[in-house]
Design a protein around this motif. Structure first.
Motif, PDB file in Angstrom:
ATOM      1  N   GLN A   1      -0.130 -10.440  12.478  1.00  0.00           N
ATOM      2  CA  GLN A   1      -1.464  -9.985  12.887  1.00  0.00           C
ATOM      3  C   GLN A   1      -2.425  -9.968  11.706  1.00  0.00           C
ATOM      4  O   GLN A   1      -3.631 -10.167  11.876  1.00  0.00           O
ATOM      5  CB  GLN A   1      -1.374  -8.589  13.519  1.00  0.00           C
ATOM      6  CG  GLN A   1      -0.588  -8.542  14.817  1.00  0.00           C
ATOM      7  CD  GLN A   1      -1.097  -9.537  15.850  1.00  0.00           C
ATOM      8  OE1 GLN A   1      -2.291  -9.584  16.149  1.00  0.00           O
ATOM      9  NE2 GLN A   1      -0.192 -10.347  16.394  1.00  0.00           N
ATOM     10  N   HIS A   2      -1.909  -9.758  10.502  1.00  0.00           N
ATOM     11  CA  HIS A   2      -2.742  -9.734   9.301  1.00  0.00           C
ATOM     12  C   HIS A   2      -3.035 -11.139   8.787  1.00  0.00           C
ATOM     13  O   HIS A   2      -4.114 -11.373   8.218  1.00  0.00           O
ATOM     14  CB  HIS A   2      -2.056  -8.937   8.191  1.00  0.00           C
ATOM     15  CG  HIS A   2      -2.110  -7.458   8.382  1.00  0.00           C
ATOM     16  ND1 HIS A   2      -3.207  -6.688   8.032  1.00  0.00           N
ATOM     17  CD2 HIS A   2      -1.188  -6.593   8.872  1.00  0.00           C
ATOM     18  CE1 HIS A   2      -2.973  -5.425   8.299  1.00  0.00           C
ATOM     19  NE2 HIS A   2      -1.746  -5.329   8.814  1.00  0.00           N
TER      20      HIS A   2
ATOM     21  N   GLU B   1       6.100  -9.377  13.323  1.00  0.00           N
ATOM     22  CA  GLU B   1       4.966  -9.475  14.243  1.00  0.00           C
ATOM     23  C   GLU B   1       3.746  -8.745  13.692  1.00  0.00           C
ATOM     24  O   GLU B   1       2.611  -9.215  13.833  1.00  0.00           O
ATOM     25  CB  GLU B   1       5.333  -8.928  15.617  1.00  0.00           C
ATOM     26  CG  GLU B   1       6.344  -9.779  16.368  1.00  0.00           C
ATOM     27  CD  GLU B   1       5.871 -11.223  16.525  1.00  0.00           C
ATOM     28  OE1 GLU B   1       4.680 -11.422  16.866  1.00  0.00           O
ATOM     29  OE2 GLU B   1       6.692 -12.142  16.310  1.00  0.00           O
TER      30      GLU B   1
ATOM     31  N   ARG C   1      -2.768 -14.270  10.460  1.00  0.00           N
ATOM     32  CA  ARG C   1      -2.860 -15.369  11.432  1.00  0.00           C
ATOM     33  C   ARG C   1      -4.007 -16.329  11.142  1.00  0.00           C
ATOM     34  O   ARG C   1      -4.075 -17.413  11.724  1.00  0.00           O
ATOM     35  CB  ARG C   1      -2.929 -14.836  12.863  1.00  0.00           C
ATOM     36  CG  ARG C   1      -4.007 -13.879  13.182  1.00  0.00           C
ATOM     37  CD  ARG C   1      -3.813 -13.260  14.563  1.00  0.00           C
ATOM     38  NE  ARG C   1      -3.515 -14.247  15.582  1.00  0.00           N
ATOM     39  CZ  ARG C   1      -2.338 -14.354  16.211  1.00  0.00           C
ATOM     40  NH1 ARG C   1      -1.359 -13.526  15.931  1.00  0.00           N
ATOM     41  NH2 ARG C   1      -2.148 -15.282  17.127  1.00  0.00           N
TER      42      ARG C   1
END
Length: 222
Positions: free
Chosen positions: A74-75, A70, A77
């Motif tokens: 976030q890095h 997860e 996407r």
């Protein structure tokens, strides 16, 4: 393309860019592997933007596992297929730790056993990290090989085999980079910039694309 023309083709590209390198940004071999996996169906520019902050803190497979799937998402996407790629990066990091002591293996067969790593990705890593004479055929190289007559083939593997067989010794390590850069910036898919191509006279592509000013004068379409 004749053997003498193939040699001259590479010689000219090498003269213009003596030390070609990948445009992916990385700090070590593990980061290179991750970047190449992420680059599938994505641009190098987009991957570099996504990994800039990621690679400031994640330099090893264990650090990637500590970040978690997860956290990785976030890095990345902004990159296409980021969900599947995040899953593969975590899985390959686990396998590197379990089977290779946390190191990226200098072996194409071992690399292709890692999740998300196909033949093209393995060839890139072998070439960029270990200086192997491999030919990672992406869409750019496939196009250049066929359009110019350098290495015609109906499949990616066929073009790769032609390049392996026909690329002269002095140019084998750098060939992968020269061809990608040539396809990315000059021998473009829609409108090849033949008017500024250093190997246009060796290329079988017809008709050669005229310079923009000439096309406007003659009313030619882009």
């Amino acid at each position: 393309m004749k053997r003498s023309d193939i040699f001259e083709f590479y010689r000219r590209l090498a003269e213009l860019n003596p030390s070609p390198e990948t445009e992916l940004q990385f700090g070590n071999i593990y980061q290179l592997l991750v970047a190449v996996v992420l680059s599938a169906q994505a641009t190098d520019v987009g991957v570099n933007k996504a990994t800039r902050k990621l690679f400031e803190t994640v330099k090893t497979p264990q650090q990637m596992l500590d970040l978690g799937e997860e956290g990785l998402k976030q890095h990345i996407r902004t990159i296409g297929l980021f969900n599947a790629k995040a899953k593969n990066v975590i899985a390959l990091s686990e396998m590197l730790i379990r089977d290779h002591g946390g190191e990226v293996p200098a072996d194409r067969d071992a690399l292709t056993k890692l999740p998300g790593v196909g033949r093209k990705t393995a060839n890139v890593v072998m070439n960029c990290a270990f200086g192997a004479e491999t030919f990672a055929v992406d869409t750019h190289i496939f196009r250049v090989g066929n359009r110019t007559g350098l290495a015609p083939g109906n499949t990616v593997l066929a073009v790769e085999k032609k390049l392996e067989k026909g690329t002269p010794a002095p140019f084998r390590v750098g060939a992968h980079h020269w061809l990608i850069l040539h396809g990315r910036y000059i021998c473009k898919a829609r409108t090849p910039e033949c008017w500024r191509c250093p190997v246009a006279d060796l290329c079988r592509y017809q008709p050669k694309t005229a310079a923009p000013t000439l096309r406007k004068k003659t009313g030619a379409r882009e």
